[in-house]
Design a protein around this motif. Sequence first.
Motif, PDB file in Angstrom:
ATOM      1  N   VAL A 671       0.857  -1.186   0.000  1.00 41.43           N
ATOM      2  CA  VAL A 671       0.000   0.000   0.000  1.00 41.43           C
ATOM      3  C   VAL A 671       0.890   1.231   0.000  1.00 41.43           C
ATOM      4  N   PHE A 672       0.361   2.315  -0.577  1.00 44.16           N
ATOM      5  CA  PHE A 672       1.070   3.580  -0.651  1.00 44.16           C
ATOM      6  C   PHE A 672       0.479   4.519   0.399  1.00 44.16           C
ATOM      7  N   VAL A 673       1.337   4.991   1.303  1.00 42.97           N
ATOM      8  CA  VAL A 673       0.909   5.848   2.413  1.00 42.97           C
ATOM      9  C   VAL A 673       1.468   7.242   2.170  1.00 42.97           C
ATOM     10  N   TYR A 715       6.087   3.306   1.533  1.00 46.64           N
ATOM     11  CA  TYR A 715       5.462   2.076   1.051  1.00 46.64           C
ATOM     12  C   TYR A 715       5.453   1.066   2.196  1.00 46.64           C
ATOM     13  N   VAL A 716       4.323   0.392   2.341  1.00 44.80           N
ATOM     14  CA  VAL A 716       4.193  -0.634   3.377  1.00 44.80           C
ATOM     15  C   VAL A 716       3.906  -1.962   2.681  1.00 44.80           C
ATOM     16  N   GLU A 717       4.828  -2.906   2.818  1.00 48.48           N
ATOM     17  CA  GLU A 717       4.705  -4.217   2.163  1.00 48.48           C
ATOM     18  C   GLU A 717       4.272  -5.254   3.195  1.00 48.48           C
ATOM     19  N   PHE A 718       3.185  -5.981   2.868  1.00 47.13           N
ATOM     20  CA  PHE A 718       2.659  -7.023   3.746  1.00 47.13           C
ATOM     21  C   PHE A 718       3.041  -8.399   3.217  1.00 47.13           C
ATOM     22  N   LYS A 719       2.824  -9.379   4.054  1.00 46.77           N
ATOM     23  CA  LYS A 719       3.119 -10.752   3.646  1.00 46.77           C
ATOM     24  C   LYS A 719       1.973 -11.329   2.831  1.00 46.77           C
ATOM     25  N   GLU A 720       0.728 -10.903   3.138  1.00 44.06           N
ATOM     26  CA  GLU A 720      -0.444 -11.438   2.458  1.00 44.06           C
ATOM     27  C   GLU A 720      -1.240 -10.297   1.842  1.00 44.06           C
ATOM     28  N   PHE A 741      -3.252   9.296   4.282  1.00 49.87           N
ATOM     29  CA  PHE A 741      -3.901   8.751   3.094  1.00 49.87           C
ATOM     30  C   PHE A 741      -3.301   7.383   2.784  1.00 49.87           C
ATOM     31  N   VAL A 742      -4.144   6.381   2.687  1.00 50.57           N
ATOM     32  CA  VAL A 742      -3.702   5.018   2.371  1.00 50.57           C
ATOM     33  C   VAL A 742      -4.402   4.594   1.090  1.00 50.57           C
ATOM     34  N   SER A 743      -3.627   4.234   0.065  1.00 44.74           N
ATOM     35  CA  SER A 743      -4.198   3.874  -1.232  1.00 44.74           C
ATOM     36  C   SER A 743      -3.443   2.685  -1.806  1.00 44.74           C
ATOM     37  N   PRO A 744      -4.058   1.975  -2.778  1.00 45.08           N
ATOM     38  CA  PRO A 744      -3.350   0.837  -3.394  1.00 45.08           C
ATOM     39  C   PRO A 744      -2.094   1.300  -4.120  1.00 45.08           C
ATOM     40  N   CYS A 745      -1.139   0.440  -4.194  1.00 39.40           N
ATOM     41  CA  CYS A 745       0.113   0.734  -4.899  1.00 39.40           C
ATOM     42  C   CYS A 745      -0.061   0.323  -6.352  1.00 39.40           C
ATOM     43  N   VAL A 746      -0.164   1.302  -7.238  1.00 40.29           N
ATOM     44  CA  VAL A 746      -0.430   1.043  -8.657  1.00 40.29           C
ATOM     45  C   VAL A 746       0.584   1.800  -9.489  1.00 40.29           C
ATOM     46  N   ALA A 893      11.100   4.615 -16.630  1.00 37.35           N
ATOM     47  CA  ALA A 893       9.667   4.566 -16.280  1.00 37.35           C
ATOM     48  C   ALA A 893       9.510   4.955 -14.822  1.00 37.35           C
ATOM     49  N   GLN A 894       8.489   5.667 -14.577  1.00 33.46           N
ATOM     50  CA  GLN A 894       8.234   6.114 -13.200  1.00 33.46           C
ATOM     51  C   GLN A 894       6.809   5.779 -12.818  1.00 33.46           C
ATOM     52  N   ALA A 895       6.658   5.202 -11.668  1.00 33.74           N
ATOM     53  CA  ALA A 895       5.328   4.853 -11.172  1.00 33.74           C
ATOM     54  C   ALA A 895       4.706   6.053 -10.481  1.00 33.74           C
ATOM     55  N   GLU A 896       3.432   5.970 -10.359  1.00 34.93           N
ATOM     56  CA  GLU A 896       2.703   7.079  -9.720  1.00 34.93           C
ATOM     57  C   GLU A 896       3.069   7.225  -8.251  1.00 34.93           C
ATOM     58  N   ASN A 897       3.213   6.113  -7.585  1.00 33.18           N
ATOM     59  CA  ASN A 897       3.376   6.171  -6.138  1.00 33.18           C
ATOM     60  C   ASN A 897       4.804   5.901  -5.672  1.00 33.18           C
TER      61      ASN A 897
END
Length: 928
Positions: A671-673, A715-720, A741-746, A893-897
Amino acid sequence: MATAAATSASEAEAEPKAGPTAEGEEDDVKTARTRRKVLSRAVAAATYKAVGPGWDQPEEGVSESDGDEEYAMASSAESSPGEYEWEYDEEEEKNQLEIERLEEQLSINVYDYNCHVDLIRLLRLEGELTKVRVARQKMSEIFPLTEELWLEWLHDEISMALDGLDREHVYDLFEKAVKDYICPNIWLEYGQYSVGGIGQKGGLEKVRSVFERALSSVGLHMTKGLAIWEAYREFESAIVEAARLEKVHSLFRRQLAIPLYDMEATFAEYEEWSEDPIPESVIQNYNKALQQLERYKPYEEALLQAEAPRLAEYQAYIDFEMKVGDPARVQLIFERALVENCLVPDLWIRYSQYLDRQLKVKDLVLSVHNRAVRNCPWTVALWSRYLLAMERHGVDHRAISDSSKELEELRSAFTRALEYLKQEVEERFNESGDPSCMIMQNWARIEARMCNNMQKARELWDSIMTKGNAKYANMWLEYYNLERAHGDTQHCRKALHRAVQCTSDYPEHVCEVLLTMERTEGTLEDWDIAVQKTETRLARVNEQRIKAAEKEAALAQQEEEKVEQRKRARAEKKALKKKKKTRGADKRKAEEDDEKEWGDDEEEQPSKRRKVENSTPPAGEAQDLEAETGLFGKSAPVDVDPPSKQKEKAAALKRDVPKVPHDSSKDSITVFVSNLPYSLGEPDVKLRPLFEACGEVVEIRPIFSNRGDFRGYCYVEFKEEKSALQALELDRKTVEGRPMFVSPCVDKSKNPDFKVFRYSTALEKHKLFVSGLPFSCTKEELEEICKAHGTVKDIRLVTNRAGKPKGLAYVEYENESQASQAVLKMDGMTIKENVIKVAISNPPQRKVPEKPEARKAPGGAMVPRQIYGARGKGRTQLSLLPRALQRPSATVAQAENGPAPQPAVTASAATEAPKMSNADFAKLLLRK
């Protein structure tokens, strides 16, 4: 001679509702029933006394003396106050002087309502019954009298009635009284008084006629109609006739078919009185009336609870009755409303309009129109409707104008009206009360059409034109049409020639009318003169219009020049400010360059890294760095140095923190914080407990700038994957005073249309948008206000990125009806001295930004716009790198988050681009 039942009827509006629960309400119901019984016994006693012992008594155990006593008690209870003797002559003289003053004032202004009332009161106190009768007669000719005034007058006249002629006079007074307003108490008095004359010729038919008319007038009155029914029924029960039983049966059945309060008691009384079983049809009508009563009860209860004049409650009741469509009930509710709102012209207009369009009964319609103008004589609309109604129903013209000096009175009225406008309006307010001179136009029209006096009409029109109306074409054409209808051709031609010269708004229209008249009725010479005048006038008008257009264009150009000047001034000011800022930056840069040693070959300058750079240092160096500063830029405990050295050391260490590459394959579990406080120390340590509540956290990667400052996101990376989905629920959670703000990492390079907005942007009829709230308003306070209008499911206060309220909120209700009701009640409400606005949530359509177009690099490869910065490659953004050192760069290339993944740099590539010092770079430039 008023009865106690009349008193009970006057208090019927305050009677309790059917089926009371409180003990006090039960006592009131019993009291009201007792009073109605007193009326019934009084009526029966009066019948018995007038006819003789051959007539039946209404109830067992009630003797003539009992009836007389009850009747006398009722009469004495309502006898008019104020009949006592004065003890001092001074008070009598004072009253006489006041009577003389009131009479003199009424001789000056006969339309003073309060003077009439005061005069009648004083004359009655003085015992001047003859003068009281004259005063009341004069007042009744001008004004409709209230129920109290009529009852007082009737009581006095009844007390003075001695023979049959006096009784007929009292009957006439009753007939006048019941025409002013709907008065159940007066109808009760009328019925009781008619019972006293039952022994005369036609007395029985007179009583029945009065009661039948009373039922037609007020029998449907839900709170006061019951007394009329019971009085009529008791009267019929007291008569010894073979057909009386059937008459009483008929009255019971008619009453039970009408929705009235206390219907249950009437039905029980009928069951007890009737020897035969009640027919099924009567029971069906009774049940139907009970159902109707339940529909009417909310409106009747609203009237009982409200305070006079209760106009809003009556309006709602009228709307309901008009939807039902029963003409008798519609007429009744209008009459009930007018008793308390007789001075409201709009209510009279609505009532008369209903009668004109629906019932169309001549006597009824004209009677209501007449009462309307008597109550509101100042309303022009009521008079015009009255005249139209008389014309519609064919009333004789002599009944409309009954004066032999109509013309002189009319001219005098027009003159007074013009003088009033001049003195009271124009001189006081410096404005014309009649700018179009409609009064004078009507006067001129009457003089021309009715009196054939065109000379007077022309004089009036001359006055109209001198009041500033000569420049309007419509005024000249109105005068021309009057001359065409009632004048001659010569004056028509003269009027049009004057109009051509004076008109400034539509001269073409006037010229066309003149040419048309000369073409059809004039000679060739008249035609030529008209053509010459119209052409000259139109040419002059065109010149004036061209000049006006040029002047307007010049003014518009001047305004545009002023706007351009303001724009240039702003641009120059902005450029000067930017120039000063650039000079300051150059000065600071020069000072920094002076501090550095230009020829130091051994010192290596750390290469500047782009934000998207993800190069990884050698393993040994990374281990040493980790041992020194921690894995993610945390400063390890070191010896205490001076603050300035500590800051420089921390910045240097953080600038060398390795950039961890972002793996797009793990976006589903990441997730992107964002919107975190920049001052947040050790973000990974402080955020880990928060996110571990959603699942096992593999890694938290905060993002730092080149200077080592935290950039407010990570960025917060989870196991599941389910843990990442659960973490999205932490969106807008407050962290150190700011909403996180917490949003999906896209990766937006692969999904450019992806937007993260958790709330609907479409129309939501069950959700309200509230604006104008005070910043100090809390969610709990707003919920306390909103829940009064329905069930509140959710409230969201809108904040900025710093978590401060913006004065906006969204309130979600359970359904659309509750939301609509809340809009009506809350819009415009004041909260803490702020007036809020409330509307159904319907956000405006968001503008979709244009997608950045890819541009070709000199080598032919497509390079994204971000490679040149946020504003693209400007004309002054030149490459300062020598051609010998230029290498084709791969597409980044650059990602949004966050940083996008990039291929690892090979060892050969690393050797091709060694790090250079300032001295090496200077030598390359000097070599050229």
